[in-house]
Motif scaffolding. Structure first.
Motif, PDB file in Angstrom:
ATOM      1  N   GLY A  70      33.989  36.094  50.710  1.00  0.00           N
ATOM      2  CA  GLY A  70      35.127  35.285  50.028  1.00  0.00           C
ATOM      3  C   GLY A  70      34.270  34.339  49.012  1.00  0.00           C
ATOM      4  N   ALA A  71      35.007  33.737  48.221  1.00  0.00           N
ATOM      5  CA  ALA A  71      34.414  32.688  47.044  1.00  0.00           C
ATOM      6  C   ALA A  71      34.063  31.627  47.815  1.00  0.00           C
ATOM      7  CB  ALA A  71      35.564  32.307  46.228  1.00  0.00           C
ATOM      8  N   PHE A  72      33.261  30.898  47.224  1.00  0.00           N
ATOM      9  CA  PHE A  72      32.210  29.899  47.751  1.00  0.00           C
ATOM     10  C   PHE A  72      32.381  28.507  46.994  1.00  0.00           C
ATOM     11  CE2 PHE A  72      28.435  27.284  48.099  1.00  0.00           C
ATOM     12  CZ  PHE A  72      28.497  26.868  49.357  1.00  0.00           C
ATOM     13  N   GLY A  73      32.641  27.442  47.362  1.00  0.00           N
ATOM     14  CA  GLY A  73      32.765  26.365  46.338  1.00  0.00           C
ATOM     15  C   GLY A  73      33.176  25.035  47.273  1.00  0.00           C
ATOM     16  N   HIS A  74      33.518  23.889  46.593  1.00  0.00           N
ATOM     17  CA  HIS A  74      33.763  22.419  47.284  1.00  0.00           C
ATOM     18  C   HIS A  74      34.987  22.529  47.834  1.00  0.00           C
ATOM     19  CE1 HIS A  74      33.252  18.573  47.866  1.00  0.00           C
ATOM     20  NE2 HIS A  74      34.228  18.099  47.343  1.00  0.00           N
ATOM     21  N   SER A  75      35.962  22.926  47.227  1.00  0.00           N
ATOM     22  CA  SER A  75      37.413  23.127  47.666  1.00  0.00           C
ATOM     23  C   SER A  75      37.494  24.527  48.495  1.00  0.00           C
ATOM     24  CB  SER A  75      38.411  22.932  46.609  1.00  0.00           C
ATOM     25  OG  SER A  75      38.369  24.144  45.712  1.00  0.00           O
ATOM     26  N   ASP A  76      38.764  25.087  48.464  1.00  0.00           N
ATOM     27  CA  ASP A  76      38.893  26.663  49.049  1.00  0.00           C
ATOM     28  C   ASP A  76      38.530  27.511  48.141  1.00  0.00           C
ATOM     29  OD1 ASP A  76      41.074  26.366  47.154  1.00  0.00           O
ATOM     30  OD2 ASP A  76      42.434  26.744  48.871  1.00  0.00           O
ATOM     31  N   ALA A  77      37.912  27.193  46.903  1.00  0.00           N
ATOM     32  CA  ALA A  77      37.302  28.287  45.791  1.00  0.00           C
ATOM     33  C   ALA A  77      38.436  29.008  45.436  1.00  0.00           C
ATOM     34  CB  ALA A  77      35.995  28.755  46.535  1.00  0.00           C
ATOM     35  N   ASP A  78      39.456  28.786  45.541  1.00  0.00           N
ATOM     36  CA  ASP A  78      40.763  29.491  44.977  1.00  0.00           C
ATOM     37  C   ASP A  78      40.379  29.650  43.152  1.00  0.00           C
ATOM     38  OD1 ASP A  78      43.005  30.802  43.954  1.00  0.00           O
ATOM     39  OD2 ASP A  78      44.052  29.929  45.714  1.00  0.00           O
ATOM     40  N   VAL A  79      39.905  30.776  42.940  1.00  0.00           N
ATOM     41  CA  VAL A  79      39.481  30.814  41.552  1.00  0.00           C
ATOM     42  C   VAL A  79      40.918  30.883  40.575  1.00  0.00           C
ATOM     43  CG1 VAL A  79      39.105  33.403  41.729  1.00  0.00           C
ATOM     44  CG2 VAL A  79      37.927  32.246  39.930  1.00  0.00           C
ATOM     45  N   LEU A  80      41.867  31.809  41.199  1.00  0.00           N
ATOM     46  CA  LEU A  80      42.861  31.574  40.145  1.00  0.00           C
ATOM     47  C   LEU A  80      43.736  30.286  39.873  1.00  0.00           C
ATOM     48  CD1 LEU A  80      45.142  33.501  38.968  1.00  0.00           C
ATOM     49  CD2 LEU A  80      46.164  34.012  41.164  1.00  0.00           C
ATOM     50  N   VAL A  81      43.870  29.765  41.230  1.00  0.00           N
ATOM     51  CA  VAL A  81      44.565  28.439  41.026  1.00  0.00           C
ATOM     52  C   VAL A  81      43.535  27.666  40.172  1.00  0.00           C
ATOM     53  CG1 VAL A  81      45.384  26.258  42.229  1.00  0.00           C
ATOM     54  CG2 VAL A  81      45.962  28.697  42.875  1.00  0.00           C
ATOM     55  N   HIS A  82      42.449  27.573  40.099  1.00  0.00           N
ATOM     56  CA  HIS A  82      41.411  26.897  39.461  1.00  0.00           C
ATOM     57  C   HIS A  82      41.668  27.023  37.977  1.00  0.00           C
ATOM     58  CE1 HIS A  82      38.677  25.645  42.996  1.00  0.00           C
ATOM     59  NE2 HIS A  82      39.863  25.406  42.974  1.00  0.00           N
ATOM     60  N   ALA A  83      41.682  28.016  37.543  1.00  0.00           N
ATOM     61  CA  ALA A  83      41.921  28.716  36.218  1.00  0.00           C
ATOM     62  C   ALA A  83      43.330  28.325  35.811  1.00  0.00           C
ATOM     63  CB  ALA A  83      41.726  30.150  35.978  1.00  0.00           C
ATOM     64  N   ILE A  84      44.335  28.351  36.664  1.00  0.00           N
ATOM     65  CA  ILE A  84      45.634  27.741  36.011  1.00  0.00           C
ATOM     66  C   ILE A  84      45.711  26.301  35.993  1.00  0.00           C
ATOM     67  CG2 ILE A  84      47.934  27.487  37.045  1.00  0.00           C
ATOM     68  CD1 ILE A  84      47.675  30.187  38.314  1.00  0.00           C
ATOM     69  N   CYS A  85      44.817  25.439  36.710  1.00  0.00           N
ATOM     70  CA  CYS A  85      44.975  23.886  36.602  1.00  0.00           C
ATOM     71  C   CYS A  85      44.182  23.708  35.415  1.00  0.00           C
ATOM     72  CB  CYS A  85      44.175  23.502  37.897  1.00  0.00           C
ATOM     73  SG  CYS A  85      44.744  23.395  39.483  1.00  0.00           S
ATOM     74  N   ASP A  86      43.081  24.531  34.915  1.00  0.00           N
ATOM     75  CA  ASP A  86      42.458  24.355  33.774  1.00  0.00           C
ATOM     76  C   ASP A  86      43.406  24.276  32.521  1.00  0.00           C
ATOM     77  OD1 ASP A  86      40.067  22.780  34.049  1.00  0.00           O
ATOM     78  OD2 ASP A  86      38.663  24.669  34.248  1.00  0.00           O
ATOM     79  N   ALA A  87      44.059  25.482  32.773  1.00  0.00           N
ATOM     80  CA  ALA A  87      44.914  26.055  31.458  1.00  0.00           C
ATOM     81  C   ALA A  87      45.951  24.826  31.365  1.00  0.00           C
ATOM     82  CB  ALA A  87      45.631  27.198  31.857  1.00  0.00           C
ATOM     83  N   LEU A  88      46.352  24.476  32.338  1.00  0.00           N
ATOM     84  CA  LEU A  88      47.515  23.294  32.322  1.00  0.00           C
ATOM     85  C   LEU A  88      46.936  21.828  31.684  1.00  0.00           C
ATOM     86  CD1 LEU A  88      49.288  23.638  35.736  1.00  0.00           C
ATOM     87  CD2 LEU A  88      50.380  23.686  33.408  1.00  0.00           C
ATOM     88  N   LEU A  89      45.690  21.567  32.285  1.00  0.00           N
ATOM     89  CA  LEU A  89      45.003  20.346  31.905  1.00  0.00           C
ATOM     90  C   LEU A  89      44.830  20.441  30.598  1.00  0.00           C
ATOM     91  CD1 LEU A  89      42.995  19.578  35.181  1.00  0.00           C
ATOM     92  CD2 LEU A  89      44.966  18.325  34.435  1.00  0.00           C
TER      93      LEU A  89
END
Length: 159
Positions: free
Chosen positions: A32-51
């Protein structure tokens, strides 16, 4: 009416034994994806697009990986926060178009659930969310199943 478009990108390393959360859904996979949060790569990309569309910096600015309050957090909570941030500037989300790039597992069986989770967090209808997936044809870190990448485009509107 003012319309803006934002683009988001995220990448996470895959590690054996970690949960693989994508679009708020846990995928059945050995790594699975590793990161500080739950590492949800899809939601992170969506957040960056919104911001980006609302000129509000990026996900690392709002949710730094040095801040313990975001450690292990469900990324859908981050998405809800981003929706509030764009709303504070007078914008509403129009649609999301996203692409995942990974070799395995196959994403198609999970897309409906992902769209439902993202719709619930963002206030969109599932018909306003597109999620697609592709492989990297076994090339590079994606092809070797060392990482996963997501891209997203969001349209925001101000009346």
């Amino acid at each position: 009416m003012k319309i803006k478009v934002g683009f988001g990108f995220d990448v996470h390393q895959l590690k054996e034994g970690h949960p693989f959360i994508v679009g708020g859904v846990e995928l059945d996979h050995h790594a699975g994806a590793f990161g500080h949060s739950d590492a949800d790569v899809l939601v992170h990309a969506i957040c960056d697009a919104l911001l980006g569309a609302a000129n509000l910096e990026d996900i690392g600015y709002h949710f730094p990986n040095t801040d313990e309050q975001w450690k292990g957090i469900n990324s859908l909570v981050l998405l809800q926060h981003c929706i509030k941030l764009i709303a504070d500037k007078g914008y509403t989300l129009g649609n999301i178009d996203a692409m995942l790039c990974l070799e395995a597992p196959k994403i198609k069986p999970y897309i409906g659930q992902m769209k439902e989770k993202i719709a619930a967090a963002s206030g969109l209808d599932v018909d306003d969310i597109s999620i697609k997936a592709t492989t990297n044809e076994t090339m590079g870190f994606i092809g070797r199943e060392e990482g996963v990448v997501a891209y997203a485009v969001c349209l925001i509107e101000k009346a």
